[in-house]
Scaffold this motif. Sequence first.
Motif, PDB file in Angstrom:
ATOM      1  N   SER A 188      37.469  16.725  44.011  1.00 38.73           N
ATOM      2  CA  SER A 188      36.807  17.452  45.092  1.00 38.73           C
ATOM      3  C   SER A 188      37.757  17.709  46.256  1.00 38.73           C
ATOM      4  CB  SER A 188      35.583  16.679  45.575  1.00 38.73           C
ATOM      5  OG  SER A 188      35.969  15.410  46.085  1.00 38.73           O
ATOM      6  N   ALA A 189      38.681  16.761  46.508  1.00 40.46           N
ATOM      7  CA  ALA A 189      39.656  16.982  47.577  1.00 40.46           C
ATOM      8  C   ALA A 189      40.573  18.140  47.239  1.00 40.46           C
ATOM      9  CB  ALA A 189      40.463  15.708  47.819  1.00 40.46           C
ATOM     10  N   ALA A 190      41.025  18.229  45.983  1.00 40.57           N
ATOM     11  CA  ALA A 190      41.868  19.354  45.579  1.00 40.57           C
ATOM     12  C   ALA A 190      41.101  20.664  45.671  1.00 40.57           C
ATOM     13  CB  ALA A 190      42.388  19.130  44.159  1.00 40.57           C
ATOM     14  N   TRP A 191      39.829  20.652  45.263  1.00 40.28           N
ATOM     15  CA  TRP A 191      39.005  21.853  45.357  1.00 40.28           C
ATOM     16  C   TRP A 191      38.827  22.269  46.808  1.00 40.28           C
ATOM     17  CZ3 TRP A 191      36.843  25.987  43.349  1.00 40.28           C
ATOM     18  CH2 TRP A 191      35.729  26.546  43.961  1.00 40.28           C
ATOM     19  N   GLY A 192      38.597  21.309  47.716  1.00 42.99           N
ATOM     20  CA  GLY A 192      38.436  21.634  49.128  1.00 42.99           C
ATOM     21  C   GLY A 192      39.708  22.196  49.731  1.00 42.99           C
ATOM     22  N   ARG A 193      40.879  21.610  49.382  1.00 47.98           N
ATOM     23  CA  ARG A 193      42.136  22.128  49.909  1.00 47.98           C
ATOM     24  C   ARG A 193      42.407  23.540  49.411  1.00 47.98           C
ATOM     25  NH1 ARG A 193      43.921  16.776  48.882  1.00 47.98           N
ATOM     26  NH2 ARG A 193      44.824  17.478  46.900  1.00 47.98           N
ATOM     27  N   GLY A 194      42.130  23.781  48.141  1.00 47.46           N
ATOM     28  CA  GLY A 194      42.334  25.132  47.612  1.00 47.46           C
ATOM     29  C   GLY A 194      41.404  26.150  48.254  1.00 47.46           C
ATOM     30  N   LEU A 195      40.148  25.743  48.459  1.00 48.22           N
ATOM     31  CA  LEU A 195      39.198  26.663  49.080  1.00 48.22           C
ATOM     32  C   LEU A 195      39.578  26.954  50.518  1.00 48.22           C
ATOM     33  CD1 LEU A 195      36.610  28.224  48.589  1.00 48.22           C
ATOM     34  CD2 LEU A 195      35.325  26.222  49.330  1.00 48.22           C
ATOM     35  N   ARG A 196      40.023  25.932  51.254  1.00 50.75           N
ATOM     36  CA  ARG A 196      40.447  26.160  52.633  1.00 50.75           C
ATOM     37  C   ARG A 196      41.712  27.008  52.702  1.00 50.75           C
ATOM     38  NH1 ARG A 196      38.339  20.849  53.325  1.00 50.75           N
ATOM     39  NH2 ARG A 196      40.352  19.909  52.801  1.00 50.75           N
ATOM     40  N   ALA A 197      42.612  26.846  51.711  1.00 49.00           N
ATOM     41  CA  ALA A 197      43.815  27.688  51.677  1.00 49.00           C
ATOM     42  C   ALA A 197      43.449  29.150  51.440  1.00 49.00           C
ATOM     43  CB  ALA A 197      44.772  27.185  50.601  1.00 49.00           C
ATOM     44  N   LEU A 198      42.487  29.393  50.546  1.00 48.64           N
ATOM     45  CA  LEU A 198      42.031  30.760  50.318  1.00 48.64           C
ATOM     46  C   LEU A 198      41.337  31.327  51.553  1.00 48.64           C
ATOM     47  CD1 LEU A 198      40.632  30.605  46.670  1.00 48.64           C
ATOM     48  CD2 LEU A 198      42.729  31.706  47.459  1.00 48.64           C
ATOM     49  N   GLY A 199      40.539  30.477  52.219  1.00 47.51           N
ATOM     50  CA  GLY A 199      39.859  30.941  53.426  1.00 47.51           C
ATOM     51  C   GLY A 199      40.808  31.206  54.572  1.00 47.51           C
ATOM     52  N   ALA A 200      41.993  30.558  54.546  1.00 47.83           N
ATOM     53  CA  ALA A 200      42.958  30.798  55.629  1.00 47.83           C
ATOM     54  C   ALA A 200      43.591  32.178  55.530  1.00 47.83           C
ATOM     55  CB  ALA A 200      44.046  29.724  55.598  1.00 47.83           C
ATOM     56  N   ILE A 201      43.604  32.779  54.337  1.00 44.55           N
ATOM     57  CA  ILE A 201      44.241  34.093  54.176  1.00 44.55           C
ATOM     58  C   ILE A 201      43.506  35.159  54.988  1.00 44.55           C
ATOM     59  CG2 ILE A 201      44.821  35.898  52.504  1.00 44.55           C
ATOM     60  CD1 ILE A 201      45.281  33.687  50.456  1.00 44.55           C
ATOM     61  N   PRO A 202      42.183  35.357  54.811  1.00 45.26           N
ATOM     62  CA  PRO A 202      41.513  36.368  55.658  1.00 45.26           C
ATOM     63  C   PRO A 202      41.475  35.983  57.130  1.00 45.26           C
ATOM     64  CG  PRO A 202      39.905  35.167  54.343  1.00 45.26           C
ATOM     65  CD  PRO A 202      41.253  34.793  53.822  1.00 45.26           C
ATOM     66  N   ALA A 203      41.406  34.660  57.416  1.00 50.28           N
ATOM     67  CA  ALA A 203      41.395  34.249  58.819  1.00 50.28           C
ATOM     68  C   ALA A 203      42.724  34.594  59.497  1.00 50.28           C
ATOM     69  CB  ALA A 203      41.116  32.749  58.919  1.00 50.28           C
ATOM     70  N   LEU A 204      43.857  34.320  58.830  1.00 47.25           N
ATOM     71  CA  LEU A 204      45.154  34.664  59.391  1.00 47.25           C
ATOM     72  C   LEU A 204      45.333  36.171  59.519  1.00 47.25           C
ATOM     73  CD1 LEU A 204      47.469  32.093  57.554  1.00 47.25           C
ATOM     74  CD2 LEU A 204      46.733  32.056  59.945  1.00 47.25           C
ATOM     75  N   ALA A 205      44.845  36.917  58.510  1.00 49.31           N
ATOM     76  CA  ALA A 205      44.932  38.374  58.595  1.00 49.31           C
ATOM     77  C   ALA A 205      44.122  38.902  59.773  1.00 49.31           C
ATOM     78  CB  ALA A 205      44.437  39.006  57.286  1.00 49.31           C
ATOM     79  N   LEU A 206      42.920  38.327  59.971  1.00 41.06           N
ATOM     80  CA  LEU A 206      42.076  38.761  61.085  1.00 41.06           C
ATOM     81  C   LEU A 206      42.722  38.454  62.422  1.00 41.06           C
ATOM     82  CD1 LEU A 206      39.283  39.940  61.818  1.00 41.06           C
ATOM     83  CD2 LEU A 206      38.406  37.599  61.829  1.00 41.06           C
ATOM     84  N   VAL A 207      43.274  37.243  62.576  1.00 39.41           N
ATOM     85  CA  VAL A 207      43.904  36.852  63.840  1.00 39.41           C
ATOM     86  C   VAL A 207      45.168  37.669  64.099  1.00 39.41           C
ATOM     87  CG1 VAL A 207      45.033  34.960  65.049  1.00 39.41           C
ATOM     88  CG2 VAL A 207      42.925  34.540  63.797  1.00 39.41           C
ATOM     89  N   SER A 208      45.990  37.849  63.071  1.00 42.94           N
ATOM     90  CA  SER A 208      47.249  38.583  63.270  1.00 42.94           C
ATOM     91  C   SER A 208      46.993  40.047  63.588  1.00 42.94           C
ATOM     92  CB  SER A 208      48.122  38.461  62.018  1.00 42.94           C
ATOM     93  OG  SER A 208      47.434  38.985  60.883  1.00 42.94           O
TER      94      SER A 208
END
Length: 259
Positions: A107-127
């Motif tokens: 579950s920790a690996a799944w959470g890290r992967g999901l947060r990494a995927l969620g960081a892509i649109p968040a970084l694109a939105l902020v940048s």
Amino acid sequence: MDNLVQMEWANAAGLWVGFIFTLLIFSALLGDHLLARLAQYVLVGAVLGYAVVVTWQSILASDVATSLRTAPQEKPWNWIPVLLAVVMTIAGLERIFAPGRAPSRQSAAWGRGLRALGAIPALALVSIGAAVTLVGAVQGTLAPQFLSAARSDLTWGAEGPGPITGILVLVLTVTALLFFVIDADRHLEQQPIWVQRPMRVLLWFGQRALWLAAGAIFARLLASRLSLLAAELAHWSYTLQSTTLGQMLERWWRIVIGA
């Protein structure tokens, strides 16, 4: 007839509630107290609720639905922002509702992967937002202001305060920009003294220019808020006079003063 009476009482209730909350929020000038904080919390909650409704109606219920309808046939690339929004939403919900206990390795690996995927649109939105803000500030504010100051009539034969105003605006613009860019303690320590002294003078002028601008902005904000308060009180008084309660109060006041 009953509907008219109910509407009148509803309008009167809304009028009094708005008037009371206006006074409560304005009373924060006298000090921080419970009623002022309560009115501020209600105001912030109402604004957030309104923002959620507007976002749902103007974006989620219209743009997203239109993208989903037109994506399969006409514009398949419209699925990209929808998928990015879904990934960012799922990643945010996973971070909010993650269990407090220590998760397992899977579950920790799944959470890290999901947060990494969620960081892509968040970084694109902020940048993208930061780039648009920076370009808009340069093209819409800084560059026109500097060009307007630089193109001022600097000929001493001009009539009126043209030359003085142009030079003053140009100096204040340049010094304010230098104050934002240059840190005296970090950038000027290793420079020779003939560079430090004029730069420190320019930074001093830039700091005072920013203080002057901040004071003018604060004065305008205060004047606008006082104007809004006066307009709100005038609207409350005018609306109250048109209600049954207002007419009763007016008759009672005339009886009291003997008019």
